[in-house]
Design a protein around this motif. Structure first.
Motif, PDB file in Angstrom:
ATOM      1  N   SER A 203      11.286  -4.925 -25.222  1.00  0.00           N
ATOM      2  CA  SER A 203      10.867  -5.042 -23.823  1.00  0.00           C
ATOM      3  C   SER A 203      10.144  -6.363 -23.579  1.00  0.00           C
ATOM      4  O   SER A 203      10.580  -7.175 -22.771  1.00  0.00           O
ATOM      5  N   THR A 204       9.064  -6.597 -24.302  1.00  0.00           N
ATOM      6  CA  THR A 204       8.264  -7.806 -24.075  1.00  0.00           C
ATOM      7  C   THR A 204       7.796  -8.430 -25.388  1.00  0.00           C
ATOM      8  O   THR A 204       7.743  -7.770 -26.421  1.00  0.00           O
ATOM      9  N   VAL A 205       7.458  -9.718 -25.308  1.00  0.00           N
ATOM     10  CA  VAL A 205       6.808 -10.430 -26.415  1.00  0.00           C
ATOM     11  C   VAL A 205       5.478 -10.929 -25.874  1.00  0.00           C
ATOM     12  O   VAL A 205       5.434 -11.517 -24.791  1.00  0.00           O
ATOM     13  N   ILE A 206       4.405 -10.684 -26.598  1.00  0.00           N
ATOM     14  CA  ILE A 206       3.093 -11.079 -26.080  1.00  0.00           C
ATOM     15  C   ILE A 206       2.880 -12.586 -26.235  1.00  0.00           C
ATOM     16  O   ILE A 206       3.569 -13.255 -27.007  1.00  0.00           O
ATOM     17  N   ALA A 207       1.932 -13.118 -25.461  1.00  0.00           N
ATOM     18  CA  ALA A 207       1.618 -14.555 -25.520  1.00  0.00           C
ATOM     19  C   ALA A 207       1.040 -14.878 -26.902  1.00  0.00           C
ATOM     20  O   ALA A 207       0.267 -14.094 -27.464  1.00  0.00           O
ATOM     21  N   HIS A 208       1.425 -16.018 -27.454  1.00  0.00           N
ATOM     22  CA  HIS A 208       0.933 -16.358 -28.790  1.00  0.00           C
ATOM     23  C   HIS A 208       0.958 -17.857 -29.014  1.00  0.00           C
ATOM     24  O   HIS A 208       1.728 -18.585 -28.398  1.00  0.00           O
ATOM     25  N   TYR A 318       2.575 -23.072 -28.492  1.00  0.00           N
ATOM     26  CA  TYR A 318       2.147 -22.014 -27.584  1.00  0.00           C
ATOM     27  C   TYR A 318       3.356 -21.435 -26.867  1.00  0.00           C
ATOM     28  O   TYR A 318       4.273 -22.164 -26.497  1.00  0.00           O
ATOM     29  N   GLY A 319       3.367 -20.142 -26.690  1.00  0.00           N
ATOM     30  CA  GLY A 319       4.407 -19.500 -25.903  1.00  0.00           C
ATOM     31  C   GLY A 319       3.768 -18.399 -25.078  1.00  0.00           C
ATOM     32  O   GLY A 319       3.051 -17.554 -25.619  1.00  0.00           O
ATOM     33  N   GLY A 320       3.986 -18.434 -23.774  1.00  0.00           N
ATOM     34  CA  GLY A 320       3.435 -17.397 -22.907  1.00  0.00           C
ATOM     35  C   GLY A 320       4.141 -16.065 -23.119  1.00  0.00           C
ATOM     36  O   GLY A 320       5.147 -15.993 -23.833  1.00  0.00           O
ATOM     37  N   SER A 321       3.622 -15.002 -22.520  1.00  0.00           N
ATOM     38  CA  SER A 321       4.263 -13.693 -22.694  1.00  0.00           C
ATOM     39  C   SER A 321       5.637 -13.707 -22.009  1.00  0.00           C
ATOM     40  O   SER A 321       5.847 -14.412 -21.025  1.00  0.00           O
ATOM     41  N   VAL A 322       6.571 -12.958 -22.588  1.00  0.00           N
ATOM     42  CA  VAL A 322       7.953 -12.941 -22.102  1.00  0.00           C
ATOM     43  C   VAL A 322       8.403 -11.499 -21.929  1.00  0.00           C
ATOM     44  O   VAL A 322       8.174 -10.662 -22.811  1.00  0.00           O
ATOM     45  N   ALA A 323       9.030 -11.216 -20.798  1.00  0.00           N
ATOM     46  CA  ALA A 323       9.693  -9.920 -20.613  1.00  0.00           C
ATOM     47  C   ALA A 323      11.195 -10.183 -20.675  1.00  0.00           C
ATOM     48  O   ALA A 323      11.692 -11.075 -19.974  1.00  0.00           O
ATOM     49  N   PHE A 324      11.882  -9.473 -21.531  1.00  0.00           N
ATOM     50  CA  PHE A 324      13.335  -9.683 -21.628  1.00  0.00           C
ATOM     51  C   PHE A 324      14.011  -9.191 -20.349  1.00  0.00           C
ATOM     52  O   PHE A 324      13.467  -8.364 -19.615  1.00  0.00           O
ATOM     53  N   ASP A 325      15.206  -9.732 -20.083  1.00  0.00           N
ATOM     54  CA  ASP A 325      15.956  -9.460 -18.857  1.00  0.00           C
ATOM     55  C   ASP A 325      16.011  -7.944 -18.550  1.00  0.00           C
ATOM     56  O   ASP A 325      16.496  -7.147 -19.366  1.00  0.00           O
TER      57      ASP A 325
END
Ligand SMILES: [Zn+2]
Length: 399
Positions: A203-208, A318-325
């Motif tokens: 579903s999502t990947v948290i910011a890291h 750095y990568g912000g949080s991501v919600a998959f399509d």
């Protein structure tokens, strides 16, 4: 060959006798062996293998083209990592293609198996380097100058491995081909154990992100230097280790880790002259990660000043949080008979690609719940289930 058999075939490549598990890093011998192995295995399925400008491997079933359905993962590991993180997605993709071929299926759109380079950042420090270069989300000059623990640059290592680092950077042509990217991955947590299910939809990947604190003090003799005369950079470094744990523990869902700390020169009877500390910090959103790192940085500068040391802070990635399509997620969930949806605290190339293409992930149960360590595992039965699910999904998405 099944995914289980393919995993067995590479089980001897890149074993790390000192740390246990595997160390397979960009452009090292083990990683080169895995590239050759992948090219050979994909070739036997009749796939055309090409390496893009950034060192990512593509194996095409049919002619490369736009709106392609792309699946894959990575073959590199963290230092002393497990056998499944990365390779599971690659062998499952090869297994799925073979299954579909045996069933007489012909994809209605271009289909490719993609192997990303240096996903873990195990050698040059920046995770998802292959996908960041492909998308241009890391500057090519900055990437070329990244250094490995021995001090060599990415550009130098690339040349030695037969790649042209001048060509690194955003690859419009390769990027424009990806219509959908689907990454199957071993689960890095306990979600599927608790749910009693073999496969989940991401579903999502948290910011890291990753930050490096570099403390400079005065190198000196451990016996001849009185305690009151010291400027020991290990002291503020130790404060950062403890502060990261303490501060992140107060923030719901946050994680902060110091997994790497390098004192120089690094002698038992030597007060270090410099200490580099790498902080990995993650939380559900930017508004949590940034203040977390700021607070740890505040501790670092106060502790450095108290010891008469200097600290410099650099953000390495750095990568912000991501919600998959969302549509793809719903489709996968329904198609897989109501498979559970799971968020993850781990970063993935699929998250880097998310702003550029329709991306999604599938997770396969890991009965130990442990990852980035030799204990990482997946039962043969679940590996087979994951590969079968991937084949079914690819069939569904490419018709
Ligand atoms: Zn991975």
């Amino acid at each position: 060959m099944s995914a289980v058999e393919l995993l067995a075939e590479i089980a001897g490549v890149g074993r790390d006798r000192a740390r246990g598990g595997y160390s397979r890093h960009l452009f090292d011998r083990a990683e080169g062996e895995l590239r050759t192995w992948f090219t050979e295995r994909a070739g036997r399925l009749g796939l055309d293998v090409e390496t893009d400008r950034n060192g990512n491997l593509w194996a095409w079933w049919g002619a490369p083209g736009p709106d392609a359905l792309v699946t894959g993962s990575h073959l590199d590991s963290v230092p002393g990592g497990g056998a499944f993180d990365g390779p599971l997605g690659v062998v499952s993709a090869l297994d799925a293609v073979e299954t579909l071929q045996k069933e007489g299926f012909r994809p209605g759109k271009p289909l490719a198996v993609l192997v990303f380079a240096e996903e873990e950042g195990g050698r040059f420090g920046v995770p998802c380097l292959g996908s960041r270069l492909l998308t241009g989300s890391i500057d090519a000059d900055r990437a070329r100058a990244l250094r490995d623990p021995d001090g060599g640059t990415l550009a130098e290592a690339a040349v030695r491995a037969g790649f042209d680092p001048v060509r690194f950077g955003r690859d419009e042509e390769a990027l424009s081909r990806i219509g959908t990217f689907l990454e199957l991955h071993v689960e890095q947590g306990r979600g599927l154990i608790d749910l009693g299910a073999p496969v989940a939809v991401g579903s999502t990947v948290i910011a890291h992100g990753r930050w490096r604190f570099s403390f400079t003090g005065q190198g000196n003799h451990a016996g001849a230097t009185l305690m009151s005369d010291r400027h020991d950079p290990m002291i503020p470094a130790a404060e950062v280790v403890a502060a990261a744990h303490r501060i992140a523990s107060r923030v719901e869902g946050a994680r902060a880790t110091v997994g790497r700390l390098v004192p120089k020169p690094g002698g038992t009877n030597v007060i270090a002259s410099t200490v580099d500390v790498w902080l990995d910090a993650r939380a559900s959103g930017d508004d949590q990660v940034r203040p977390l790192v700021d607070e740890i940085a505040h501790v670092a500068s106060e502790a450095a000043a108290a010891e008469g040391c200097v600290v410099k802070l650099a953000e390495e990635s750095y990568g912000g949080s991501v919600a998959f399509d969302a549509n793809l997620r719903d489709e996968l969930t329904n198609f897989l008979g109501g498979a559970p949806e799971l968020p993850t605290g781990a970063g993935h190339d699929a998250a880097i690609l998310a702003p550029y293409a329709r991306t999604g992930m599938l997770y396969v149960r890991n009965p130990t719940g442990i990852s980035h360590a030799p204990e990482e595992f997946a039962e043969d039965e679940d590996v087979a289930r994951g590969a079968r699910a991937l084949a079914d999904v690819l069939r569904h998405l490419s018709t």
